[in-house]
Design a protein around this motif. Structure first.
Motif, PDB file in Angstrom:
ATOM      1  N   ASP A  43       0.824  -1.205   0.000  1.00 45.03           N
ATOM      2  CA  ASP A  43       0.000   0.000   0.000  1.00 45.03           C
ATOM      3  C   ASP A  43       0.861   1.258   0.000  1.00 45.03           C
ATOM      4  O   ASP A  43       0.573   2.218  -0.722  1.00 45.03           O
ATOM      5  CB  ASP A  43      -0.918  -0.032   1.218  1.00 45.03           C
ATOM      6  CG  ASP A  43      -2.076   0.935   1.098  1.00 45.03           C
ATOM      7  OD1 ASP A  43      -2.749   0.928   0.047  1.00 45.03           O
ATOM      8  OD2 ASP A  43      -2.309   1.693   2.058  1.00 45.03           O
ATOM      9  N   ARG A  50       2.314   2.439  -3.355  1.00 43.41           N
ATOM     10  CA  ARG A  50       1.428   3.033  -4.363  1.00 43.41           C
ATOM     11  C   ARG A  50       1.809   4.496  -4.584  1.00 43.41           C
ATOM     12  O   ARG A  50       2.312   5.161  -3.675  1.00 43.41           O
ATOM     13  CB  ARG A  50      -0.029   2.947  -3.918  1.00 43.41           C
ATOM     14  CG  ARG A  50      -0.558   1.536  -3.923  1.00 43.41           C
ATOM     15  CD  ARG A  50      -1.984   1.422  -3.462  1.00 43.41           C
ATOM     16  NE  ARG A  50      -2.798   2.592  -3.783  1.00 43.41           N
ATOM     17  CZ  ARG A  50      -4.046   2.755  -3.394  1.00 43.41           C
ATOM     18  NH1 ARG A  50      -4.632   1.838  -2.653  1.00 43.41           N
ATOM     19  NH2 ARG A  50      -4.726   3.830  -3.719  1.00 43.41           N
ATOM     20  N   ALA A  51       1.554   4.984  -5.769  1.00 43.25           N
ATOM     21  CA  ALA A  51       1.906   6.368  -6.114  1.00 43.25           C
ATOM     22  C   ALA A  51       1.233   7.379  -5.180  1.00 43.25           C
ATOM     23  O   ALA A  51       1.825   8.402  -4.834  1.00 43.25           O
ATOM     24  CB  ALA A  51       1.532   6.656  -7.564  1.00 43.25           C
ATOM     25  N   ASP A  52       0.002   7.076  -4.752  1.00 47.49           N
ATOM     26  CA  ASP A  52      -0.708   8.009  -3.877  1.00 47.49           C
ATOM     27  C   ASP A  52      -0.452   7.754  -2.387  1.00 47.49           C
ATOM     28  O   ASP A  52      -1.032   8.400  -1.526  1.00 47.49           O
ATOM     29  CB  ASP A  52      -2.209   7.980  -4.166  1.00 47.49           C
ATOM     30  CG  ASP A  52      -2.866   6.643  -3.846  1.00 47.49           C
ATOM     31  OD1 ASP A  52      -2.160   5.697  -3.438  1.00 47.49           O
ATOM     32  OD2 ASP A  52      -4.099   6.546  -4.009  1.00 47.49           O
ATOM     33  N   GLY A  65      -1.320   5.211  -0.712  1.00 48.38           N
ATOM     34  CA  GLY A  65      -2.321   4.315  -0.141  1.00 48.38           C
ATOM     35  C   GLY A  65      -2.984   4.894   1.093  1.00 48.38           C
ATOM     36  O   GLY A  65      -3.257   6.082   1.166  1.00 48.38           O
TER      37      GLY A  65
END
Length: 133
Positions: free
Chosen positions: A91, A94-96, A98
């Motif tokens: 998680d 992840r680019a954001d 998570g």
């Protein structure tokens, strides 16, 4: 009195989690580490184990069964720790970002508490509340 109340909060928590493992295994399959063999079967069996442990913990008739439920749920919480760690790593990559550390760190820190709570509500341990003699 507090132990009894926490027992009847923990048992439905695990029963519902077990139901979710059986009824909708997809989120659990996504966080299962790749080294786990037969992940679908493992998720199904963990759901069954959670429900059985919750039922054993909540029943008032047998101290032995309640203790077995507490031990089983404590071992379960210990065994799923790698999946929780795997979920955090995946998680956070992840680019954001998570769910973020605000979710994952408390979740990881709560795991020992869940293990202790299963043992305490299952009457396996009285620590740290037992009076010293």
């Amino acid at each position: 009195m507090i132990r009894g109340a926490l027992t009847y909060l923990l048992a439905p928590f695990y029963a519902y989690a077990g139901y979710r493992h059986i009824a909708g295994p997809e989120p659990f399959l996504q966080i299962t580490p790749g080294w786990v063999p037969f992940p679908e079967t493992v998720i199904l069996l963990t759901g069954i184990a959670e429900i059985a442990g919750a039922a054993a913990l909540a029943q008032p008739w047998s101290t032995r069964l309640r203790r077995a439920g507490g031990i089983g749920l404590a071992l379960y919480a210990l065994c799923v720790w790698p999946a929780n760690l795997n979920h955090m790593v995946m998680d956070m990559a992840r680019a954001d970002g998570g769910w973020g550390l605000g979710y994952h760190i408390p979740r990881m820190l709560a795991q020992p508490g869940l293990i202790w709570l299963a043992l305490w509500t299952g009457r396996v341990t009285d620590w740290p509340f037992r009076k010293r003699t």
